[in-house]
Design a protein around this motif. Structure first.
Motif, PDB file in Angstrom:
ATOM      1  N   ALA A   1     -20.933   7.272  -0.032  1.00 45.24           N
ATOM      2  CA  ALA A   1     -21.020   8.320  -1.052  1.00 45.24           C
ATOM      3  C   ALA A   1     -19.637   8.757  -1.498  1.00 45.24           C
ATOM      4  CB  ALA A   1     -21.818   9.506  -0.513  1.00 45.24           C
ATOM      5  N   GLU A   2     -18.717   8.915  -0.542  1.00 42.72           N
ATOM      6  CA  GLU A   2     -17.342   9.306  -0.890  1.00 42.72           C
ATOM      7  C   GLU A   2     -16.651   8.208  -1.689  1.00 42.72           C
ATOM      8  OE1 GLU A   2     -16.656  12.143   3.054  1.00 42.72           O
ATOM      9  OE2 GLU A   2     -16.183  10.001   3.125  1.00 42.72           O
ATOM     10  N   LEU A   3     -16.925   6.962  -1.325  1.00 44.23           N
ATOM     11  CA  LEU A   3     -16.335   5.839  -2.040  1.00 44.23           C
ATOM     12  C   LEU A   3     -16.825   5.796  -3.483  1.00 44.23           C
ATOM     13  CD1 LEU A   3     -14.574   3.286  -1.935  1.00 44.23           C
ATOM     14  CD2 LEU A   3     -16.583   2.042  -1.087  1.00 44.23           C
ATOM     15  N   GLU A   4     -18.113   6.005  -3.675  1.00 39.91           N
ATOM     16  CA  GLU A   4     -18.668   6.001  -5.032  1.00 39.91           C
ATOM     17  C   GLU A   4     -18.098   7.149  -5.854  1.00 39.91           C
ATOM     18  OE1 GLU A   4     -20.473   3.702  -6.599  1.00 39.91           O
ATOM     19  OE2 GLU A   4     -20.100   2.562  -4.758  1.00 39.91           O
ATOM     20  N   GLN A   5     -17.896   8.279  -5.198  1.00 45.36           N
ATOM     21  CA  GLN A   5     -17.307   9.441  -5.884  1.00 45.36           C
ATOM     22  C   GLN A   5     -15.908   9.097  -6.412  1.00 45.36           C
ATOM     23  OE1 GLN A   5     -17.157  12.963  -3.410  1.00 45.36           O
ATOM     24  NE2 GLN A   5     -15.513  13.859  -4.617  1.00 45.36           N
TER      25      GLN A   5
ATOM     26  N   PRO B   1     -11.162   7.000 -10.274  1.00 43.89           N
ATOM     27  CA  PRO B   1     -10.235   6.293  -9.371  1.00 43.89           C
ATOM     28  C   PRO B   1      -8.768   6.632  -9.618  1.00 43.89           C
ATOM     29  CG  PRO B   1     -10.925   4.837 -11.120  1.00 43.89           C
ATOM     30  CD  PRO B   1     -11.671   6.132 -11.339  1.00 43.89           C
ATOM     31  N   THR B   2      -8.428   7.879  -9.348  1.00 45.15           N
ATOM     32  CA  THR B   2      -7.056   8.331  -9.559  1.00 45.15           C
ATOM     33  C   THR B   2      -6.422   8.743  -8.236  1.00 45.15           C
ATOM     34  OG1 THR B   2      -7.712  10.638  -9.910  1.00 45.15           O
ATOM     35  CG2 THR B   2      -7.673   9.193 -11.850  1.00 45.15           C
ATOM     36  N   THR B   3      -5.109   8.728  -8.224  1.00 52.00           N
ATOM     37  CA  THR B   3      -4.376   9.177  -7.043  1.00 52.00           C
ATOM     38  C   THR B   3      -4.738  10.610  -6.690  1.00 52.00           C
ATOM     39  OG1 THR B   3      -2.530   7.696  -7.532  1.00 52.00           O
ATOM     40  CG2 THR B   3      -2.063   9.585  -6.115  1.00 52.00           C
ATOM     41  N   GLU B   4      -4.893  11.440  -7.700  1.00 52.20           N
ATOM     42  CA  GLU B   4      -5.206  12.855  -7.464  1.00 52.20           C
ATOM     43  C   GLU B   4      -6.578  13.016  -6.834  1.00 52.20           C
ATOM     44  OE1 GLU B   4      -4.355  16.648  -6.979  1.00 52.20           O
ATOM     45  OE2 GLU B   4      -2.955  15.175  -7.807  1.00 52.20           O
ATOM     46  N   ALA B   5      -7.549  12.204  -7.259  1.00 51.25           N
ATOM     47  CA  ALA B   5      -8.892  12.286  -6.692  1.00 51.25           C
ATOM     48  C   ALA B   5      -8.885  11.892  -5.222  1.00 51.25           C
ATOM     49  CB  ALA B   5      -9.852  11.396  -7.479  1.00 51.25           C
ATOM     50  N   VAL B   6      -8.117  10.846  -4.880  1.00 48.69           N
ATOM     51  CA  VAL B   6      -8.009  10.433  -3.480  1.00 48.69           C
ATOM     52  C   VAL B   6      -7.321  11.522  -2.664  1.00 48.69           C
ATOM     53  CG1 VAL B   6      -7.052   8.728  -1.894  1.00 48.69           C
ATOM     54  CG2 VAL B   6      -7.979   7.991  -4.096  1.00 48.69           C
ATOM     55  N   LYS B   7      -6.275  12.104  -3.219  1.00 42.28           N
ATOM     56  CA  LYS B   7      -5.549  13.169  -2.529  1.00 42.28           C
ATOM     57  C   LYS B   7      -6.459  14.362  -2.260  1.00 42.28           C
ATOM     58  CE  LYS B   7      -1.256  15.856  -2.894  1.00 42.28           C
ATOM     59  NZ  LYS B   7      -0.070  16.122  -3.755  1.00 42.28           N
TER      60      LYS B   7
ATOM     61  N   PHE C   1       0.832  -1.199   0.000  1.00 38.76           N
ATOM     62  CA  PHE C   1       0.000   0.000   0.000  1.00 38.76           C
ATOM     63  C   PHE C   1       0.867   1.248   0.000  1.00 38.76           C
ATOM     64  CE2 PHE C   1      -2.910  -3.131   1.983  1.00 38.76           C
ATOM     65  CZ  PHE C   1      -3.938  -3.049   1.060  1.00 38.76           C
ATOM     66  N   GLU C   2       0.293   2.335  -0.523  1.00 38.31           N
ATOM     67  CA  GLU C   2       0.967   3.623  -0.569  1.00 38.31           C
ATOM     68  C   GLU C   2      -0.047   4.721  -0.240  1.00 38.31           C
ATOM     69  OE1 GLU C   2       2.433   3.753  -4.575  1.00 38.31           O
ATOM     70  OE2 GLU C   2       4.315   2.759  -4.044  1.00 38.31           O
ATOM     71  N   GLU C   3       0.465   5.918  -0.025  1.00 38.77           N
ATOM     72  CA  GLU C   3      -0.410   7.078   0.191  1.00 38.77           C
ATOM     73  C   GLU C   3      -1.331   7.281  -1.011  1.00 38.77           C
ATOM     74  OE1 GLU C   3       1.564  10.779   1.561  1.00 38.77           O
ATOM     75  OE2 GLU C   3       3.386   9.543   1.522  1.00 38.77           O
ATOM     76  N   ASN C   4      -2.500   7.861  -0.732  1.00 42.85           N
ATOM     77  CA  ASN C   4      -3.454   8.281  -1.760  1.00 42.85           C
ATOM     78  C   ASN C   4      -4.018   7.118  -2.567  1.00 42.85           C
ATOM     79  OD1 ASN C   4      -2.995  11.037  -1.015  1.00 42.85           O
ATOM     80  ND2 ASN C   4      -1.148  11.025  -2.273  1.00 42.85           N
ATOM     81  N   GLN C   5      -4.168   5.962  -1.905  1.00 41.57           N
ATOM     82  CA  GLN C   5      -4.910   4.851  -2.476  1.00 41.57           C
ATOM     83  C   GLN C   5      -6.243   4.742  -1.744  1.00 41.57           C
ATOM     84  OE1 GLN C   5      -2.123   1.555  -1.957  1.00 41.57           O
ATOM     85  NE2 GLN C   5      -1.499   1.712  -4.102  1.00 41.57           N
ATOM     86  N   PHE C   6      -7.187   3.987  -2.335  1.00 41.17           N
ATOM     87  CA  PHE C   6      -8.458   3.757  -1.649  1.00 41.17           C
ATOM     88  C   PHE C   6      -8.745   2.264  -1.610  1.00 41.17           C
ATOM     89  CE2 PHE C   6      -9.795   3.813  -6.042  1.00 41.17           C
ATOM     90  CZ  PHE C   6     -10.900   2.964  -6.115  1.00 41.17           C
ATOM     91  N   ILE C   7      -9.511   1.855  -0.581  1.00 42.65           N
ATOM     92  CA  ILE C   7      -9.813   0.442  -0.365  1.00 42.65           C
ATOM     93  C   ILE C   7     -11.305   0.287  -0.089  1.00 42.65           C
ATOM     94  CG2 ILE C   7      -9.308  -1.616   0.997  1.00 42.65           C
ATOM     95  CD1 ILE C   7      -6.739  -0.177   1.960  1.00 42.65           C
ATOM     96  N   PRO C   8     -12.076  -0.314  -0.987  1.00 41.67           N
ATOM     97  CA  PRO C   8     -13.476  -0.618  -0.666  1.00 41.67           C
ATOM     98  C   PRO C   8     -13.523  -1.747   0.359  1.00 41.67           C
ATOM     99  CG  PRO C   8     -13.037  -0.710  -3.047  1.00 41.67           C
ATOM    100  CD  PRO C   8     -11.721  -0.704  -2.349  1.00 41.67           C
TER     101      PRO C   8
END
Length: 218
Positions: free
Chosen positions: A183-187, A192-198, A131-138
């Motif tokens: 809602a945030e997860l769906e967004q 699904p980009t690093t920038e969007a998570v950041k 894992f790294e910064e600015n990733q997301f996990i459902p």
């Protein structure tokens, strides 16, 4: 640090990586003793147990608001190993952290959060992907099983207080699991980009600088 320098500074009884984590936590919590939980199954992964991490410590923090701060041990190289001296990254290069606001259904420490860390660690050990910064996990459901909560996933941020450290085995980042709503997860899934998570992490930090997860958050 060279292997020779390593051998001069440490003995086989030492735990250089573990000590480096404790030293960083000491900068935040001073002499406060955490509640430390060894492998929940009773056996370490290497000894045939089911828990990849060697344990986790839980601190009571009063910074920002009262919350529990959980930090893993075992995603980085903890024990004496002269072959790992001076590496770029210590084993997987990170430890998990998690900050949780008190939840009414947790009578004592939120051991379920350590189970979450172990589940994620199993993925890392079995897949070879870290894992790294600015990733997301459902989470494919509530992050706390059998719980009515809108928090159904995580984003990963650098722990605001612990950050990154250099250890005798290489760099370790404290990667904080931050609970997000459906809602945030769906967004994020829509982009699904690093920038969007950041951007989401930055937005959450405006009102929640330490990125404390609150299972009651809507």
């Amino acid at each position: 640090m060279t292997a020779e320098e390593y051998k001069k500074q440490f003995t086989e009884e030492d735990t250089p990586g573990w000590q480096a984590i404790d030293q960083q936590l000491g900068k935040v919590y001073g002499s406060t003793e955490p509640r430390h939980y060894p492998p929940l199954c009773g056996l370490h992964y290497a000894a045939g147990g089911t828990d990849p991490i060697d344990g986790a410590s839980i601190y009571d923090s009063n910074r920002q608001v009262f919350h529990r701060h959980i930090v893993s041990y075992g995603m980085s190289e903890l024990y004496y190993n002269e072959e790992k001296a001076g590496g770029t990254f210590s084993k997987w290069g990170f430890e998990f952290s998690f900050r949780l606001a008190p939840f009414k259904e947790d009578e004592n420490d939120p051991i379920w959060a350590i189970h979450v860390m172990n589940n994620l660690a199993r993925y890392v050990f079995s897949s070879g992907r870290w894992f790294e910064e600015n990733q997301f996990i459902p989470a494919n459901g509530p992050i706390r099983l059998n719980t009515e909560t809108e928090i159904t996933g995580f984003v990963i941020a650098l722990d605001p207080e612990l950050g990154k450290i250099d250890t005798p085995h290489g760099e370790v980042s404290f990667l904080q699991l931050v609970g997000i709503t459906s809602a945030e997860l769906e967004q994020i899934k829509q982009n699904p980009t690093t920038e969007a998570v950041k951007e989401l992490i930055t937005s959450l930090q405006q009102s929640n600088p330490l990125l404390i997860t609150d299972l009651e958050r809507k």
